[in-house]
Design an enzyme around this catalytic site. Structure first.
Site, PDB file in Angstrom:
ATOM      1  N   HIS A  80      39.282  36.779  53.191  1.00  0.00           N
ATOM      2  CA  HIS A  80      38.286  35.757  52.816  1.00  0.00           C
ATOM      3  C   HIS A  80      37.546  35.258  54.066  1.00  0.00           C
ATOM      4  O   HIS A  80      36.326  35.079  54.049  1.00  0.00           O
ATOM      5  CB  HIS A  80      38.981  34.546  52.185  1.00  0.00           C
ATOM      6  CG  HIS A  80      39.615  34.772  50.839  1.00  0.00           C
ATOM      7  ND1 HIS A  80      40.939  34.543  50.593  1.00  0.00           N
ATOM      8  CD2 HIS A  80      39.096  35.193  49.658  1.00  0.00           C
ATOM      9  CE1 HIS A  80      41.213  34.797  49.324  1.00  0.00           C
ATOM     10  NE2 HIS A  80      40.117  35.205  48.734  1.00  0.00           N
TER      11      HIS A  80
ATOM     12  N   LYS B 116      44.760  29.086  34.606  1.00  0.00           N
ATOM     13  CA  LYS B 116      45.557  29.774  35.635  1.00  0.00           C
ATOM     14  C   LYS B 116      46.569  28.796  36.214  1.00  0.00           C
ATOM     15  O   LYS B 116      46.287  27.612  36.328  1.00  0.00           O
ATOM     16  CB  LYS B 116      44.663  30.253  36.784  1.00  0.00           C
ATOM     17  CG  LYS B 116      43.994  31.595  36.536  1.00  0.00           C
ATOM     18  CD  LYS B 116      43.387  32.102  37.825  1.00  0.00           C
ATOM     19  CE  LYS B 116      42.683  33.430  37.656  1.00  0.00           C
ATOM     20  NZ  LYS B 116      42.029  33.872  38.880  1.00  0.00           N
TER      21      LYS B 116
ATOM     22  N   ARG C 295      35.837  44.924  48.091  1.00  0.00           N
ATOM     23  CA  ARG C 295      36.813  45.658  48.908  1.00  0.00           C
ATOM     24  C   ARG C 295      36.815  47.135  48.590  1.00  0.00           C
ATOM     25  O   ARG C 295      36.633  47.980  49.431  1.00  0.00           O
ATOM     26  CB  ARG C 295      38.219  45.101  48.680  1.00  0.00           C
ATOM     27  CG  ARG C 295      38.466  43.797  49.352  1.00  0.00           C
ATOM     28  CD  ARG C 295      39.574  43.048  48.701  1.00  0.00           C
ATOM     29  NE  ARG C 295      39.183  42.595  47.380  1.00  0.00           N
ATOM     30  CZ  ARG C 295      39.874  41.761  46.647  1.00  0.00           C
ATOM     31  NH1 ARG C 295      41.027  41.314  47.054  1.00  0.00           N
ATOM     32  NH2 ARG C 295      39.426  41.375  45.465  1.00  0.00           N
TER      33      ARG C 295
ATOM     34  N   SER D  50      45.132  37.951  47.618  1.00  0.00           N
ATOM     35  CA  SER D  50      46.042  36.796  47.632  1.00  0.00           C
ATOM     36  C   SER D  50      47.329  37.072  46.866  1.00  0.00           C
ATOM     37  O   SER D  50      48.406  36.632  47.263  1.00  0.00           O
ATOM     38  CB  SER D  50      45.348  35.572  47.035  1.00  0.00           C
ATOM     39  OG  SER D  50      44.207  35.249  47.777  1.00  0.00           O
TER      40      SER D  50
HETATM   41  P1  ADP Z   1      38.771  35.265  42.300  1.00  0.00           P
HETATM   42  O1  ADP Z   1      39.837  34.738  41.389  1.00  0.00           O
HETATM   43  O2  ADP Z   1      37.417  34.697  42.064  1.00  0.00           O
HETATM   44  O3  ADP Z   1      38.747  36.779  42.419  1.00  0.00           O
HETATM   45  P2  ADP Z   1      39.802  35.323  45.011  1.00  0.00           P
HETATM   46  O4  ADP Z   1      40.264  34.183  45.854  1.00  0.00           O
HETATM   47  O5  ADP Z   1      40.812  36.362  44.691  1.00  0.00           O
HETATM   48  O6  ADP Z   1      39.197  34.659  43.718  1.00  0.00           O
HETATM   49  O7  ADP Z   1      38.561  36.037  45.692  1.00  0.00           O
HETATM   50  C1  ADP Z   1      37.382  35.335  46.000  1.00  0.00           C
HETATM   51  C2  ADP Z   1      36.364  36.294  46.573  1.00  0.00           C
HETATM   52  O8  ADP Z   1      36.846  36.803  47.819  1.00  0.00           O
HETATM   53  C3  ADP Z   1      36.092  37.515  45.705  1.00  0.00           C
HETATM   54  O9  ADP Z   1      34.734  37.865  45.844  1.00  0.00           O
HETATM   55  C4  ADP Z   1      36.959  38.586  46.301  1.00  0.00           C
HETATM   56  O10 ADP Z   1      36.431  39.869  46.078  1.00  0.00           O
HETATM   57  C5  ADP Z   1      36.867  38.209  47.769  1.00  0.00           C
HETATM   58  N1  ADP Z   1      38.033  38.694  48.505  1.00  0.00           N
HETATM   59  C6  ADP Z   1      39.347  38.453  48.264  1.00  0.00           C
HETATM   60  N2  ADP Z   1      40.134  39.081  49.151  1.00  0.00           N
HETATM   61  C7  ADP Z   1      39.297  39.759  49.983  1.00  0.00           C
HETATM   62  C8  ADP Z   1      39.471  40.638  51.099  1.00  0.00           C
HETATM   63  N3  ADP Z   1      40.670  40.995  51.526  1.00  0.00           N
HETATM   64  N4  ADP Z   1      38.369  41.141  51.686  1.00  0.00           N
HETATM   65  C9  ADP Z   1      37.144  40.813  51.226  1.00  0.00           C
HETATM   66  N5  ADP Z   1      36.893  40.024  50.185  1.00  0.00           N
HETATM   67  C10 ADP Z   1      37.950  39.494  49.561  1.00  0.00           C
END
Ligand code: ADP
Length: 160
Positions: free
Chosen positions: A18, A42, A91, A129
């Protein structure tokens, strides 16, 4: 032209993936608001406050960023804050279908708000995550994937 962007997500917890996306975006936008989803359907590992505190601590080195909680539609929040862009991280191919669907629907709901996709450094392409939560639960070393404050919070949460 200066553009405000929002970066929505669950951030349960925030990872270096992130942060990589935010660092890339910070030079492109006037301000980036990290919008942390409060989604009643959630049950995150970390509470709203815990996630927000960890995000704020992890991004304080990135200029023009701030973090807030929000519930409801991402596009409504974008319109309310005057944001013209929604940042999402891409990703792998597996992200594409869901992100494509979301971006098209958001475009339909609010055509003036554009979704911008950014790719992280390749070392973060397999990071998310939920993987971090699982690894930390079983006491695997996640030091290189999360900021220090998250590492400490995971250690406390799982009592290792
Ligand atoms: P959501 O529940 O909206 O997917 P996340 O916290 O999992 O929430 O992800 C938020 C954003 O960050 C999304 O656009 C996701 O693709 C991006 N993201 C999560 N992990 C990574 C990573 N390792 N590299 C790049 N982008 C990421």
């Amino acid at each position: 032209m200066s553009v405000i962007a929002i970066y929505p997500g669950t951030f349960d917890p925030i990872t270096n993936g992130h942060i990589d996306i935010l660092e890339r975006a910070s030079g492109l936008f006037e301000k980036i608001i990290v919008t942390v989803a409060n989604n009643p359907s959630k049950t995150p590992l970390f509470t709203d406050d815990e996630r927000l505190v960890m995000i704020r601590e992890s991004i304080n080195h990135i200029p023009n960023t701030e973090a807030v909680m929000f519930s409801g539609l991402v596009v409504d929040f974008a319109i309310k804050t005057g944001a013209k862009a929604i940042i999402r991280g891409l990703r792998a191919l597996s992200d594409f279908e869901y992100e494509f669907q979301m971006a098209l629907m958001n475009h339909k709901l609010a055509p003036e708000v554009r979704t911008v996709f950014l790719m992280p450094n390749e070392k973060y392409t397999y990071l998310n995550s939920s993987l971090i939560r699982q690894l930390a639960q079983f006491n695997a070393d996640v030091t290189e994937f999360v900021p220090d404050c998250v590492l400490q919070a995971l250690t406390q949460k799982f009592g290792h």
